[in-house]
Design a protein around this motif. Structure first.
Motif, PDB file in Angstrom:
ATOM      1  N   ARG A 179       0.876  -1.169   0.000  1.00  7.24           N
ATOM      2  CA  ARG A 179       0.000   0.000   0.000  1.00  7.24           C
ATOM      3  C   ARG A 179       0.918   1.225   0.000  1.00  7.24           C
ATOM      4  O   ARG A 179       1.447   1.625   1.029  1.00  7.24           O
ATOM      5  CB  ARG A 179      -0.939  -0.005   1.204  1.00  7.24           C
ATOM      6  CG  ARG A 179      -1.898  -1.188   1.199  1.00  7.24           C
ATOM      7  CD  ARG A 179      -2.928  -1.093   2.314  1.00  7.24           C
ATOM      8  NE  ARG A 179      -3.815   0.046   2.108  1.00  7.24           N
ATOM      9  CZ  ARG A 179      -3.998   1.035   2.991  1.00  7.24           C
ATOM     10  NH1 ARG A 179      -3.312   1.034   4.130  1.00  7.24           N
ATOM     11  NH2 ARG A 179      -4.831   2.019   2.746  1.00  7.24           N
ATOM     12  N   PRO A 180       1.138   1.819  -1.178  1.00  4.06           N
ATOM     13  CA  PRO A 180       2.143   2.882  -1.279  1.00  4.06           C
ATOM     14  C   PRO A 180       1.676   4.212  -0.715  1.00  4.06           C
ATOM     15  O   PRO A 180       0.498   4.569  -0.809  1.00  4.06           O
ATOM     16  CB  PRO A 180       2.377   2.982  -2.788  1.00  4.06           C
ATOM     17  CG  PRO A 180       1.112   2.491  -3.402  1.00  4.06           C
ATOM     18  CD  PRO A 180       0.545   1.470  -2.463  1.00  4.06           C
ATOM     19  N   PHE A 181       2.617   4.931  -0.124  1.00  5.69           N
ATOM     20  CA  PHE A 181       2.382   6.314   0.287  1.00  5.69           C
ATOM     21  C   PHE A 181       2.568   7.189  -0.956  1.00  5.69           C
ATOM     22  O   PHE A 181       3.511   6.995  -1.722  1.00  5.69           O
ATOM     23  CB  PHE A 181       3.366   6.704   1.385  1.00  5.69           C
ATOM     24  CG  PHE A 181       3.089   8.046   1.997  1.00  5.69           C
ATOM     25  CD1 PHE A 181       1.939   8.269   2.731  1.00  5.69           C
ATOM     26  CD2 PHE A 181       3.981   9.100   1.830  1.00  5.69           C
ATOM     27  CE1 PHE A 181       1.678   9.510   3.307  1.00  5.69           C
ATOM     28  CE2 PHE A 181       3.737  10.343   2.402  1.00  5.69           C
ATOM     29  CZ  PHE A 181       2.578  10.545   3.140  1.00  5.69           C
ATOM     30  N   LYS A 182       1.698   8.161  -1.152  1.00  5.84           N
ATOM     31  CA  LYS A 182       1.671   8.918  -2.405  1.00  5.84           C
ATOM     32  C   LYS A 182       2.951   9.683  -2.696  1.00  5.84           C
ATOM     33  O   LYS A 182       3.308   9.893  -3.855  1.00  5.84           O
ATOM     34  CB  LYS A 182       0.497   9.908  -2.392  1.00  5.84           C
ATOM     35  CG  LYS A 182      -0.822   9.318  -2.814  1.00  5.84           C
ATOM     36  CD  LYS A 182      -1.841  10.445  -2.994  1.00  5.84           C
ATOM     37  CE  LYS A 182      -3.123   9.921  -3.634  1.00  5.84           C
ATOM     38  NZ  LYS A 182      -4.064  11.015  -3.931  1.00  5.84           N
ATOM     39  N   GLU A 183       3.636  10.128  -1.634  1.00  7.39           N
ATOM     40  CA  GLU A 183       4.802  10.981  -1.835  1.00  7.39           C
ATOM     41  C   GLU A 183       6.063  10.126  -1.898  1.00  7.39           C
ATOM     42  O   GLU A 183       6.643   9.773  -0.886  1.00  7.39           O
ATOM     43  CB  GLU A 183       4.897  12.021  -0.727  1.00  7.39           C
ATOM     44  CG  GLU A 183       3.711  12.989  -0.713  1.00  7.39           C
ATOM     45  CD  GLU A 183       3.776  13.983   0.437  1.00  7.39           C
ATOM     46  OE1 GLU A 183       4.851  14.066   1.079  1.00  7.39           O
ATOM     47  OE2 GLU A 183       2.771  14.654   0.698  1.00  7.39           O
ATOM     48  N   ASN A 242      12.720   0.915   2.681  1.00  4.41           N
ATOM     49  CA  ASN A 242      13.855   1.824   2.511  1.00  4.41           C
ATOM     50  C   ASN A 242      13.652   2.790   1.357  1.00  4.41           C
ATOM     51  O   ASN A 242      13.964   3.975   1.446  1.00  4.41           O
ATOM     52  CB  ASN A 242      15.146   1.027   2.253  1.00  4.41           C
ATOM     53  CG  ASN A 242      15.593   0.216   3.444  1.00  4.41           C
ATOM     54  OD1 ASN A 242      15.174   0.469   4.570  1.00  4.41           O
ATOM     55  ND2 ASN A 242      16.427  -0.776   3.203  1.00  4.41           N
ATOM     56  N   ASN A 243      13.155   2.270   0.225  1.00  5.11           N
ATOM     57  CA  ASN A 243      13.087   3.050  -1.005  1.00  5.11           C
ATOM     58  C   ASN A 243      11.763   3.791  -1.178  1.00  5.11           C
ATOM     59  O   ASN A 243      11.709   4.768  -1.925  1.00  5.11           O
ATOM     60  CB  ASN A 243      13.346   2.139  -2.209  1.00  5.11           C
ATOM     61  CG  ASN A 243      14.803   1.715  -2.300  1.00  5.11           C
ATOM     62  OD1 ASN A 243      15.633   2.438  -2.823  1.00  5.11           O
ATOM     63  ND2 ASN A 243      15.120   0.551  -1.750  1.00  5.11           N
ATOM     64  N   TYR A 244      10.712   3.308  -0.531  1.00  5.13           N
ATOM     65  CA  TYR A 244       9.411   3.966  -0.625  1.00  5.13           C
ATOM     66  C   TYR A 244       8.939   4.309   0.785  1.00  5.13           C
ATOM     67  O   TYR A 244       8.194   3.555   1.410  1.00  5.13           O
ATOM     68  CB  TYR A 244       8.393   3.069  -1.326  1.00  5.13           C
ATOM     69  CG  TYR A 244       8.644   2.916  -2.812  1.00  5.13           C
ATOM     70  CD1 TYR A 244       8.177   3.869  -3.711  1.00  5.13           C
ATOM     71  CD2 TYR A 244       9.356   1.832  -3.312  1.00  5.13           C
ATOM     72  CE1 TYR A 244       8.403   3.747  -5.071  1.00  5.13           C
ATOM     73  CE2 TYR A 244       9.588   1.700  -4.669  1.00  5.13           C
ATOM     74  CZ  TYR A 244       9.110   2.659  -5.547  1.00  5.13           C
ATOM     75  OH  TYR A 244       9.346   2.524  -6.889  1.00  5.13           O
ATOM     76  N   ALA A 245       9.387   5.442   1.273  1.00  6.35           N
ATOM     77  CA  ALA A 245       9.098   5.837   2.655  1.00  6.35           C
ATOM     78  C   ALA A 245       7.601   5.853   2.925  1.00  6.35           C
ATOM     79  O   ALA A 245       6.809   6.293   2.092  1.00  6.35           O
ATOM     80  CB  ALA A 245       9.684   7.223   2.926  1.00  6.35           C
ATOM     81  N   ASN A 246       7.239   5.351   4.103  1.00  6.10           N
ATOM     82  CA  ASN A 246       5.868   5.372   4.605  1.00  6.10           C
ATOM     83  C   ASN A 246       4.913   4.410   3.913  1.00  6.10           C
ATOM     84  O   ASN A 246       3.719   4.407   4.203  1.00  6.10           O
ATOM     85  CB  ASN A 246       5.279   6.803   4.540  1.00  6.10           C
ATOM     86  CG  ASN A 246       6.094   7.789   5.338  1.00  6.10           C
ATOM     87  OD1 ASN A 246       6.407   7.555   6.499  1.00  6.10           O
ATOM     88  ND2 ASN A 246       6.475   8.894   4.705  1.00  6.10           N
ATOM     89  N   SER A 247       5.415   3.607   2.976  1.00  2.00           N
ATOM     90  CA  SER A 247       4.558   2.603   2.350  1.00  2.00           C
ATOM     91  C   SER A 247       4.394   1.417   3.292  1.00  2.00           C
ATOM     92  O   SER A 247       5.255   1.136   4.130  1.00  2.00           O
ATOM     93  CB  SER A 247       5.140   2.144   1.012  1.00  2.00           C
ATOM     94  OG  SER A 247       5.107   3.201   0.072  1.00  2.00           O
ATOM     95  N   GLU A 248       3.289   0.714   3.151  1.00  2.00           N
ATOM     96  CA  GLU A 248       2.986  -0.448   3.986  1.00  2.00           C
ATOM     97  C   GLU A 248       3.176  -1.708   3.154  1.00  2.00           C
ATOM     98  O   GLU A 248       2.710  -1.788   2.021  1.00  2.00           O
ATOM     99  CB  GLU A 248       1.546  -0.355   4.481  1.00  2.00           C
ATOM    100  CG  GLU A 248       1.129  -1.484   5.418  1.00  2.00           C
ATOM    101  CD  GLU A 248      -0.324  -1.349   5.848  1.00  2.00           C
ATOM    102  OE1 GLU A 248      -0.708  -2.053   6.803  1.00  2.00           O
ATOM    103  OE2 GLU A 248      -1.064  -0.562   5.226  1.00  2.00           O
ATOM    104  N   VAL A 249       3.890  -2.689   3.715  1.00  2.00           N
ATOM    105  CA  VAL A 249       4.137  -3.952   3.016  1.00  2.00           C
ATOM    106  C   VAL A 249       3.808  -5.091   3.972  1.00  2.00           C
ATOM    107  O   VAL A 249       4.319  -5.133   5.089  1.00  2.00           O
ATOM    108  CB  VAL A 249       5.610  -4.085   2.568  1.00  2.00           C
ATOM    109  CG1 VAL A 249       5.781  -5.287   1.649  1.00  2.00           C
ATOM    110  CG2 VAL A 249       6.091  -2.812   1.883  1.00  2.00           C
ATOM    111  N   PHE A 250       2.980  -6.027   3.537  1.00  2.00           N
ATOM    112  CA  PHE A 250       2.619  -7.135   4.426  1.00  2.00           C
ATOM    113  C   PHE A 250       2.285  -8.377   3.596  1.00  2.00           C
ATOM    114  O   PHE A 250       1.827  -8.274   2.458  1.00  2.00           O
ATOM    115  CB  PHE A 250       1.435  -6.766   5.320  1.00  2.00           C
ATOM    116  CG  PHE A 250       0.237  -6.246   4.579  1.00  2.00           C
ATOM    117  CD1 PHE A 250      -0.755  -7.107   4.132  1.00  2.00           C
ATOM    118  CD2 PHE A 250       0.092  -4.881   4.344  1.00  2.00           C
ATOM    119  CE1 PHE A 250      -1.871  -6.625   3.451  1.00  2.00           C
ATOM    120  CE2 PHE A 250      -1.018  -4.391   3.671  1.00  2.00           C
ATOM    121  CZ  PHE A 250      -1.997  -5.271   3.220  1.00  2.00           C
TER     122      PHE A 250
END
Length: 375
Positions: free
Chosen positions: A38-42, A104-112
């Motif tokens: 679930r990516p963070f937009k920024e 690391n590369n996509y700050a604030n994204s959620e991975v599960f």
């Protein structure tokens, strides 16, 4: 595989693939580990994607030097009315690395990990299926367009994801399968043709033209520019790649339109300097029974995350263009964004090219519905 060639051209003919019961792939029965993102937009989109791919470029060879590396996937789904992002890891260790590297590369994204629901969109017996492969138009050493070659005016994922939007009950999947290539990939052995240096040299020598009275046309400035672009790939990290598309709908015309439309959007990667692009090859046969069988095989390969050698190879920058997490540059509705930030520490194994300061990876939680061959 190439029976569509005898049909008079590329055709999309959505077909019911004769499942007696719904086709369901549960996470516990699927090979490897499926991760939901679930990516963070920024974020920096393609640029961050290149950093992620560079960080997971781990080549494994046997004692004879044969590439035995695992393959993984990056996937975009339109399912249950939403655009969703996934990575599939071949092993638990790879899944753990992906979780940390995406953080690391996509700050604030959620991975599960996807632990409940489905590991591939469900296909009902009454639904129609259309699918395609994407191929390079020329031999692999001619690079496609990417952010460091010609660049993109806008993120191509904007148009790809927009084309994926369909009826809420329909499903569309784009799947990029990738496995790291050996450092010697530019030497020419694995594709039975010359090295990048030989190809660049030949372009500088001009082109043979004419049939009855052949002559050599001097190299143009475009030929020289293409030669520079090709030879600059020496020393670059690269991946062997498959790209597959499937569209599923109760409406036959809708399945065909989505498969054709999404495949067509990949033409945005055409590189005018090298005249290299991506061409779609629909899964087709003029006989309905054989077409249904081929589409069923196509779906099974996608659900099983199967690797097939399509003689396609891309550098990190090229692959980042076709396999990355987009940002707020794209305006497609119904994307499953993450809207909250998190402030965490940098993982102990973070290295120089990683750009962000985030955690070792998000907390593992129960997911809802949604989810080698050496060369």
């Amino acid at each position: 595989m190439f029976s569509w060639l005898f049909s008079g051209g590329a055709q999309y003919d959505a077909t019911q693939i004769e499942f007696e019961e719904p086709f369901v792939q549960h996470p516990e029965s699927a090979p490897g580990i499926l991760l939901r993102i679930r990516p963070f937009k920024e974020n920096q989109g393609v640029v961050d994607g290149a950093g992620l791919l560079q960080s997971v470029h781990d080549v494994t060879t046997n004692f004879r030097g044969k590439n035995m590396s695992n393959h993984h996937t990056f996937e975009v789904w339109f399912d249950e009315g939403k655009i969703k992002f996934y990575m599939h890891a071949a092993t638990e260790a790879a899944a753990d690395k992906f979780r940390r590297r995406v953080g690391n590369n996509y700050a604030n994204s959620e991975v599960f990990p996807v632990e409940g629901g489905h590991a591939f969109p469900v296909i009902e017996p009454h639904e129609y299926v259309a699918g395609a492969w994407l191929e390079m138009e020329k031999i692999p050493y001619y690079p496609i367009r990417h952010h460091n070659s010609e660049g993109f005016e806008t993120d191509p994922y904007g148009e790809i994801t927009s084309e994926m939007l369909s009826l809420d009950e329909s499903k569309v999947v784009t799947q990029v399968v990738f496995r790291p290539a050996k450092q010697s990939w530019t030497d020419g052995d694995q594709f039975k043709h010359n090295s990048v240096d030989d190809l660049a040299h030949a372009l500088r020598q001009g082109t043979s033209v004419g049939w009855l009275n052949p002559r050599t046309r001097p190299a143009s400035e475009k030929d020289k520019q293409a030669a520079r672009t090709i030879e600059q790939q020496r020393g670059e990290q690269a991946f062997h790649v498959n790209i597959r598309i499937v569209a599923i709908s109760a409406d036959k015309d809708e399945a065909e339109a989505r498969a054709r439309g999404v495949a067509g959007m990949f033409r945005k990667y055409y590189n005018a300097i090298t005249e290299q692009g991506l061409d779609d090859m629909p899964v087709y046969h003029r006989k309905q029974g054989k077409r249904a069988s081929q589409l069923r095989q196509h779906v099974t390969r996608m659900a099983d995350r199967e690797w097939t050698d399509r003689r396609m190879i891309m550098t990190v920058d090229e692959l980042a263009g076709v396999a990355h997490i987009p940002n707020n540059e794209i305006e497609t509705p119904n994307i499953d964004w993450r809207y909250t930030q998190r402030g965490d520490r940098v993982p102990a194994d973070a290295v120089q090219y990683e750009r962000h300061t985030t955690s070792d990876g998000p907390q593992k939680r129960q997911a809802g519905q949604g989810g080698q061959d050496g060369v």
